[in-house]
Design an enzyme around this catalytic site. Structure first.
Site, PDB file in Angstrom:
ATOM      1  N   SER A 112       0.848  -1.312   0.087  1.00  0.00           N
ATOM      2  CA  SER A 112      -0.044   0.049   0.020  1.00  0.00           C
ATOM      3  C   SER A 112       0.894   1.114  -0.082  1.00  0.00           C
ATOM      4  CB  SER A 112      -0.859   0.063   1.131  1.00  0.00           C
ATOM      5  OG  SER A 112      -1.592   1.341   1.342  1.00  0.00           O
ATOM      6  N   TYR A 125      -1.052  -0.559  10.586  1.00  0.00           N
ATOM      7  CA  TYR A 125      -1.288  -1.149   9.178  1.00  0.00           C
ATOM      8  C   TYR A 125      -0.312  -0.601   8.468  1.00  0.00           C
ATOM      9  CZ  TYR A 125      -3.501  -1.333   4.624  1.00  0.00           C
ATOM     10  OH  TYR A 125      -3.460  -1.346   3.176  1.00  0.00           O
TER      11      TYR A 125
HETATM   12  N1  LIG Z   1      -8.731  -0.768  -0.362  1.00  0.00           N
HETATM   13  C1  LIG Z   1      -7.954   0.150  -0.413  1.00  0.00           C
HETATM   14  O1  LIG Z   1      -8.034   1.404  -0.663  1.00  0.00           O
HETATM   15  C2  LIG Z   1      -6.234  -0.433  -0.523  1.00  0.00           C
HETATM   16  C3  LIG Z   1      -5.391   0.511  -0.663  1.00  0.00           C
HETATM   17  C4  LIG Z   1      -3.969   0.146  -0.640  1.00  0.00           C
HETATM   18  C5  LIG Z   1      -3.891  -1.188  -0.283  1.00  0.00           C
HETATM   19  N2  LIG Z   1      -4.747  -2.091  -0.281  1.00  0.00           N
HETATM   20  C6  LIG Z   1      -4.452  -3.562   0.003  1.00  0.00           C
HETATM   21  O2  LIG Z   1      -5.147  -4.440  -0.946  1.00  0.00           O
HETATM   22  C7  LIG Z   1      -5.274  -5.554  -0.599  1.00  0.00           C
HETATM   23  C8  LIG Z   1      -6.785  -5.971  -0.758  1.00  0.00           C
HETATM   24  O3  LIG Z   1      -7.624  -4.751  -0.092  1.00  0.00           O
HETATM   25  P1  LIG Z   1      -9.190  -4.701  -0.118  1.00  0.00           P
HETATM   26  O4  LIG Z   1      -9.606  -3.177   0.134  1.00  0.00           O
HETATM   27  O5  LIG Z   1      -9.638  -5.332  -1.578  1.00  0.00           O
HETATM   28  O6  LIG Z   1      -9.625  -5.480   1.008  1.00  0.00           O
HETATM   29  P2  LIG Z   1     -11.136  -6.142   1.402  1.00  0.00           P
HETATM   30  O7  LIG Z   1     -12.214  -5.772   0.247  1.00  0.00           O
HETATM   31  O8  LIG Z   1     -11.331  -6.043   2.797  1.00  0.00           O
HETATM   32  O9  LIG Z   1     -10.932  -8.029   0.961  1.00  0.00           O
HETATM   33  C9  LIG Z   1     -10.014  -8.584   1.505  1.00  0.00           C
HETATM   34  C10 LIG Z   1     -10.068 -10.079   1.241  1.00  0.00           C
HETATM   35  O10 LIG Z   1      -9.346 -10.575   2.111  1.00  0.00           O
HETATM   36  C11 LIG Z   1     -10.040 -11.848   2.503  1.00  0.00           C
HETATM   37  N3  LIG Z   1      -9.548 -11.929   3.814  1.00  0.00           N
HETATM   38  C12 LIG Z   1      -9.691 -11.093   4.969  1.00  0.00           C
HETATM   39  N4  LIG Z   1      -9.448 -11.497   6.131  1.00  0.00           N
HETATM   40  C13 LIG Z   1      -8.833 -12.931   5.658  1.00  0.00           C
HETATM   41  C14 LIG Z   1      -8.460 -13.740   6.720  1.00  0.00           C
HETATM   42  N5  LIG Z   1      -8.315 -13.873   7.754  1.00  0.00           N
HETATM   43  N6  LIG Z   1      -8.240 -15.220   6.005  1.00  0.00           N
HETATM   44  C15 LIG Z   1      -8.336 -15.046   4.753  1.00  0.00           C
HETATM   45  N7  LIG Z   1      -8.823 -14.216   3.923  1.00  0.00           N
HETATM   46  C16 LIG Z   1      -9.320 -13.052   4.465  1.00  0.00           C
HETATM   47  C17 LIG Z   1     -11.493 -11.454   2.462  1.00  0.00           C
HETATM   48  O11 LIG Z   1     -12.372 -12.317   2.291  1.00  0.00           O
HETATM   49  P3  LIG Z   1     -13.085 -12.975   3.649  1.00  0.00           P
HETATM   50  O12 LIG Z   1     -13.556 -11.450   4.348  1.00  0.00           O
HETATM   51  O13 LIG Z   1     -14.165 -14.025   3.131  1.00  0.00           O
HETATM   52  O14 LIG Z   1     -12.217 -13.943   4.311  1.00  0.00           O
HETATM   53  C18 LIG Z   1     -11.290 -10.671   0.935  1.00  0.00           C
HETATM   54  O15 LIG Z   1     -11.498 -11.451   0.069  1.00  0.00           O
HETATM   55  C19 LIG Z   1      -5.023  -5.670   0.873  1.00  0.00           C
HETATM   56  O16 LIG Z   1      -3.705  -6.126   1.164  1.00  0.00           O
HETATM   57  C20 LIG Z   1      -5.081  -4.094   1.510  1.00  0.00           C
HETATM   58  O17 LIG Z   1      -4.036  -3.721   2.275  1.00  0.00           O
HETATM   59  C21 LIG Z   1      -6.051  -1.736  -0.264  1.00  0.00           C
END
Ligand SMILES: NC(=O)c1ccc[n+]([C@@H]2O[C@H](COP(=O)([O-])OP(=O)(O)OC[C@H]3O[C@@H](n4cnc5c(N)ncnc54)[C@H](OP(=O)(O)O)[C@@H]3O)[C@@H](O)[C@H]2O)c1
Length: 135
Positions: A112, A125
């Site tokens: 990130s 985080y």
């Molecule tokens: N969204 C942003 O603005 C942003 C910005 C920069 C970086 N990122 C990074 O991008 C990645 C994805 O982010 P996102 O916003 O798309 O996240 P998200 O919508 O919360 O999705 C997270 C995914 O991970 C799975 N997950 C969460 N906890 C888990 C666990 N304990 N075991 C197995 N699977 C798990 C979730 O499925 P389940 O809940 O069904 O387990 C879901 O498929 C992350 O690494 C985040 O730090 C995001």
């Protein structure tokens, strides 16, 4: 393609969606809580024992938090460390030898922009993502 997350219903929905896009795709859904070290170990053992050649590993699952560190719930902090750091590192460690043996493979560890500087109200985080960027 092996899909991993906790919620099986959402994995099944994604699997159906992908099948429509490409009916030839061989898909496996593995409901797994990446915070659980025993479950993670069993998953990696299953990968090892399967005939699947893992050519790409995408460590995408990640967890964030918002608020002053002093007010954080330890459970949430621990989950961030387990998912963002431990599981990502362990999966890389377990998958890499097979890739090296096959002389083929790629690993995408999703970090990130929060990794680039200390972030007030997202201290842990940002620190976990700094780890990912460095790693
Ligand atoms: N969204 C942003 O603005 C942003 C910005 C920069 C970086 N990122 C990074 O991008 C990645 C994805 O982010 P996102 O916003 O798309 O996240 P998200 O919508 O919360 O999705 C997270 C995914 O991970 C799975 N997950 C969460 N906890 C888990 C666990 N304990 N075991 C197995 N699977 C798990 C979730 O499925 P389940 O809940 O069904 O387990 C879901 O498929 C992350 O690494 C985040 O730090 C995001």
């Amino acid at each position: 393609m092996v899909l991993v997350a906790r919620r099986n219903d959402r994995l099944a929905a994604l699997q159906s969606e992908l099948k429509v896009i490409n009916p030839k795709l061989e898909l496996f859904s593995r409901p797994l809580d990446l915070r659980d070290k025993d479950e993670l170990e069993r998953f990696c053992d299953w990968l090892d024992e399967s005939d699947l050649a893992i050519d790409v590993l995408i460590n995408n699952a990640g967890l964030g938090d918002h608020g002053p560190f002093v007010d954080c719930e330890w459970e949430r902090v621990n989950s961030m460390l387990q998912i963002n750091v431990y599981a990502l590192t362990y999966l890389t460690f377990r998958v890499l030898p097979k890739m090296r043996k096959a002389r083929c493979g790629a690993i995408l560890n999703v970090s990130s922009i929060a990794s680039l500087l200390p972030l007030p109200n997202s201290a842990v985080y940002a620190a976990t993502k700094a780890y990912v960027t460095s790693f």
